[in-house]
Design a protein around this motif. Structure first.
Motif, PDB file in Angstrom:
ATOM      1  N   ALA A   2      34.506  20.148  56.884  1.00 53.31           N
ATOM      2  CA  ALA A   2      34.021  19.417  55.714  1.00 53.31           C
ATOM      3  C   ALA A   2      34.049  17.920  55.986  1.00 53.31           C
ATOM      4  O   ALA A   2      35.087  17.340  56.284  1.00 53.31           O
ATOM      5  CB  ALA A   2      34.876  19.755  54.505  1.00 53.31           C
ATOM      6  N   LYS A   3      32.879  17.312  55.898  1.00 55.65           N
ATOM      7  CA  LYS A   3      32.721  15.880  56.131  1.00 55.65           C
ATOM      8  C   LYS A   3      31.695  15.343  55.153  1.00 55.65           C
ATOM      9  O   LYS A   3      30.947  16.095  54.535  1.00 55.65           O
ATOM     10  CB  LYS A   3      32.177  15.605  57.541  1.00 55.65           C
ATOM     11  N   LEU A   4      31.626  14.014  55.084  1.00 51.38           N
ATOM     12  CA  LEU A   4      30.515  13.346  54.432  1.00 51.38           C
ATOM     13  C   LEU A   4      29.525  12.979  55.533  1.00 51.38           C
ATOM     14  O   LEU A   4      29.880  12.276  56.487  1.00 51.38           O
ATOM     15  CB  LEU A   4      30.984  12.094  53.692  1.00 51.38           C
ATOM     16  N   TYR A   5      28.313  13.482  55.420  1.00 51.02           N
ATOM     17  CA  TYR A   5      27.250  13.239  56.389  1.00 51.02           C
ATOM     18  C   TYR A   5      26.213  12.319  55.762  1.00 51.02           C
ATOM     19  O   TYR A   5      25.887  12.469  54.582  1.00 51.02           O
ATOM     20  CB  TYR A   5      26.536  14.541  56.758  1.00 51.02           C
ATOM     21  N   PHE A   6      25.664  11.398  56.560  1.00 47.91           N
ATOM     22  CA  PHE A   6      24.528  10.587  56.110  1.00 47.91           C
ATOM     23  C   PHE A   6      23.428  10.747  57.131  1.00 47.91           C
ATOM     24  O   PHE A   6      23.569  10.363  58.287  1.00 47.91           O
ATOM     25  CB  PHE A   6      24.922   9.124  55.954  1.00 47.91           C
ATOM     26  N   ARG A   7      22.337  11.351  56.700  1.00 48.52           N
ATOM     27  CA  ARG A   7      21.158  11.531  57.526  1.00 48.52           C
ATOM     28  C   ARG A   7      20.097  10.582  56.972  1.00 48.52           C
ATOM     29  O   ARG A   7      19.621  10.776  55.857  1.00 48.52           O
ATOM     30  CB  ARG A   7      20.716  12.991  57.496  1.00 48.52           C
ATOM     31  N   TYR A   8      19.776   9.574  57.758  1.00 49.08           N
ATOM     32  CA  TYR A   8      18.919   8.487  57.273  1.00 49.08           C
ATOM     33  C   TYR A   8      17.696   8.319  58.162  1.00 49.08           C
ATOM     34  O   TYR A   8      17.692   8.720  59.322  1.00 49.08           O
ATOM     35  CB  TYR A   8      19.711   7.174  57.217  1.00 49.08           C
ATOM     36  N   ALA A   9      16.675   7.714  57.572  1.00 52.45           N
ATOM     37  CA  ALA A   9      15.435   7.451  58.306  1.00 52.45           C
ATOM     38  C   ALA A   9      14.557   6.570  57.450  1.00 52.45           C
ATOM     39  O   ALA A   9      14.803   6.386  56.254  1.00 52.45           O
ATOM     40  CB  ALA A   9      14.715   8.761  58.610  1.00 52.45           C
ATOM     41  N   ALA A  10      13.499   6.072  58.062  1.00 56.44           N
ATOM     42  CA  ALA A  10      12.444   5.415  57.303  1.00 56.44           C
ATOM     43  C   ALA A  10      11.769   6.488  56.443  1.00 56.44           C
ATOM     44  O   ALA A  10      11.984   7.692  56.623  1.00 56.44           O
ATOM     45  CB  ALA A  10      11.428   4.771  58.247  1.00 56.44           C
ATOM     46  N   ASP A 134      29.919  11.384  59.672  1.00 59.65           N
ATOM     47  CA  ASP A 134      28.899  11.759  60.647  1.00 59.65           C
ATOM     48  C   ASP A 134      27.588  11.098  60.235  1.00 59.65           C
ATOM     49  O   ASP A 134      27.135  11.273  59.101  1.00 59.65           O
ATOM     50  CB  ASP A 134      28.748  13.283  60.669  1.00 59.65           C
ATOM     51  N   LEU A 135      26.989  10.341  61.145  1.00 62.98           N
ATOM     52  CA  LEU A 135      25.716   9.660  60.903  1.00 62.98           C
ATOM     53  C   LEU A 135      24.649  10.253  61.810  1.00 62.98           C
ATOM     54  O   LEU A 135      24.916  10.509  62.986  1.00 62.98           O
ATOM     55  CB  LEU A 135      25.832   8.162  61.202  1.00 62.98           C
ATOM     56  N   GLU A 136      23.458  10.459  61.243  1.00 60.57           N
ATOM     57  CA  GLU A 136      22.356  10.964  62.057  1.00 60.57           C
ATOM     58  C   GLU A 136      21.077  10.251  61.645  1.00 60.57           C
ATOM     59  O   GLU A 136      20.690  10.274  60.478  1.00 60.57           O
ATOM     60  CB  GLU A 136      22.174  12.467  61.859  1.00 60.57           C
ATOM     61  N   GLU A 137      20.424   9.632  62.613  1.00 57.20           N
ATOM     62  CA  GLU A 137      19.134   9.020  62.345  1.00 57.20           C
ATOM     63  C   GLU A 137      18.046  10.052  62.596  1.00 57.20           C
ATOM     64  O   GLU A 137      17.960  10.633  63.674  1.00 57.20           O
ATOM     65  CB  GLU A 137      18.903   7.802  63.232  1.00 57.20           C
ATOM     66  N   MET A 138      17.216  10.260  61.592  1.00 55.35           N
ATOM     67  CA  MET A 138      16.063  11.130  61.734  1.00 55.35           C
ATOM     68  C   MET A 138      14.885  10.240  62.134  1.00 55.35           C
ATOM     69  O   MET A 138      14.828   9.083  61.760  1.00 55.35           O
ATOM     70  CB  MET A 138      15.796  11.867  60.417  1.00 55.35           C
ATOM     71  N   LYS A 139      13.978  10.771  62.884  1.00 59.22           N
ATOM     72  CA  LYS A 139      12.910   9.945  63.459  1.00 59.22           C
ATOM     73  C   LYS A 139      11.566  10.184  62.784  1.00 59.22           C
ATOM     74  O   LYS A 139      11.243  11.282  62.370  1.00 59.22           O
ATOM     75  CB  LYS A 139      12.752  10.243  64.948  1.00 59.22           C
ATOM     76  N   THR A 140      10.789   9.110  62.713  1.00 60.87           N
ATOM     77  CA  THR A 140       9.382   9.175  62.356  1.00 60.87           C
ATOM     78  C   THR A 140       8.663   8.086  63.147  1.00 60.87           C
ATOM     79  O   THR A 140       9.313   7.289  63.836  1.00 60.87           O
ATOM     80  CB  THR A 140       9.148   9.052  60.838  1.00 60.87           C
ATOM     81  N   ILE A 141       7.362   8.039  63.054  1.00 61.45           N
ATOM     82  CA  ILE A 141       6.566   7.193  63.942  1.00 61.45           C
ATOM     83  C   ILE A 141       5.794   6.138  63.156  1.00 61.45           C
ATOM     84  O   ILE A 141       5.206   6.411  62.112  1.00 61.45           O
ATOM     85  CB  ILE A 141       5.557   8.063  64.730  1.00 61.45           C
ATOM     86  N   CYS A 142       5.757   4.929  63.692  1.00 62.40           N
ATOM     87  CA  CYS A 142       4.959   3.813  63.182  1.00 62.40           C
ATOM     88  C   CYS A 142       3.496   4.044  63.594  1.00 62.40           C
ATOM     89  O   CYS A 142       3.223   4.787  64.545  1.00 62.40           O
ATOM     90  CB  CYS A 142       5.488   2.510  63.784  1.00 62.40           C
ATOM     91  N   LEU A 143       2.594   3.374  62.904  1.00 65.83           N
ATOM     92  CA  LEU A 143       1.175   3.469  63.280  1.00 65.83           C
ATOM     93  C   LEU A 143       0.925   3.032  64.718  1.00 65.83           C
ATOM     94  O   LEU A 143      -0.009   3.502  65.368  1.00 65.83           O
ATOM     95  CB  LEU A 143       0.315   2.622  62.342  1.00 65.83           C
TER      96      LEU A 143
END
Length: 186
Positions: A2-10, A134-143
């Motif tokens: 059990a943790k606090l997770y932050f999954r962030y992204a643009a 726990d930190l996780e960056e999710m990815k997306t793409i710029c133009l």
């Protein structure tokens, strides 16, 4: 664990889709989850988490007066807490969620963005970055093809907006995900 997770992204990285998939995975195994989203975000109806892929479901809502510890109780029989639009959490709510994960042994997974259209951090995101286990960056793409890590706001003509309130709810018609180079160049 059990943790606090932050999954962030643009914006437009699939955060809501991932949250809904996690909920499905738990429930497919017969486990109970609770889903929350910001009351202020009513783009798809009040209390709905929706993906650009077309999947959605109802969720409980939180606002500035919401007390997560009181609402979640002991955690008995609860497998996971999932929070969409976590940038709208207040610092004290992030503390509540961190404390809850640690003391009730229930994972709390938060999905959100770090900064607004001006590159300014959201208060909830600051505390999530500070307190999450726990930190996780999710990815997306710029133009331009690079990894997008920032968000820009545009007006109804597609012209970039640089001033205004930090919070203005909108989707693809109001925001673009961009890389840092395009953010500063644009």
């Amino acid at each position: 664990m059990a943790k606090l997770y932050f999954r962030y992204a643009a914006m437009n990285a699939g955060k809501s889709t991932a949250l809904l998939q996690v909920a499905h995975n738990y429930e497919e195994q017969g486990q109970r989850v609770r889903l929350f989203t910001a009351a202020i975000d009513d783009r798809f109806g009040h209390g709905r988490i929706s993906s650009r892929l077309g999947i959605s479901r109802e969720a409980e809502t939180f606002d500035n007066g919401f007390d997560f510890e009181a609402a979640l109780g002991t955690g008995e029989g609860l497998a996971c807490v999932l929070i969409d639009e976590a940038q709208f959490l207040l610092p004290e709510q992030v503390r509540q969620l961190h404390r809850y994960a640690q003391t009730r042994r229930v994972p709390v997974i938060c999905y959100g963005i770090r900064t607004d259209f001006r590159g300014e951090p959201f208060p909830g995101s600051i505390y999530l970055l500070a307190l999450s286990d726990d930190l996780e960056e999710m990815k997306t793409i710029c133009l331009c093809g690079r990894k997008a890590s920032m968000n820009t706001r545009v007006d109804q003509h597609g012209v970039r907006v640089r001033e205004g309130a930090q919070v203005e709810i909108g989707g693809n018609e109001r925001y673009l995900s961009v890389c840092a180079r395009c953010f500063y160049r644009g």
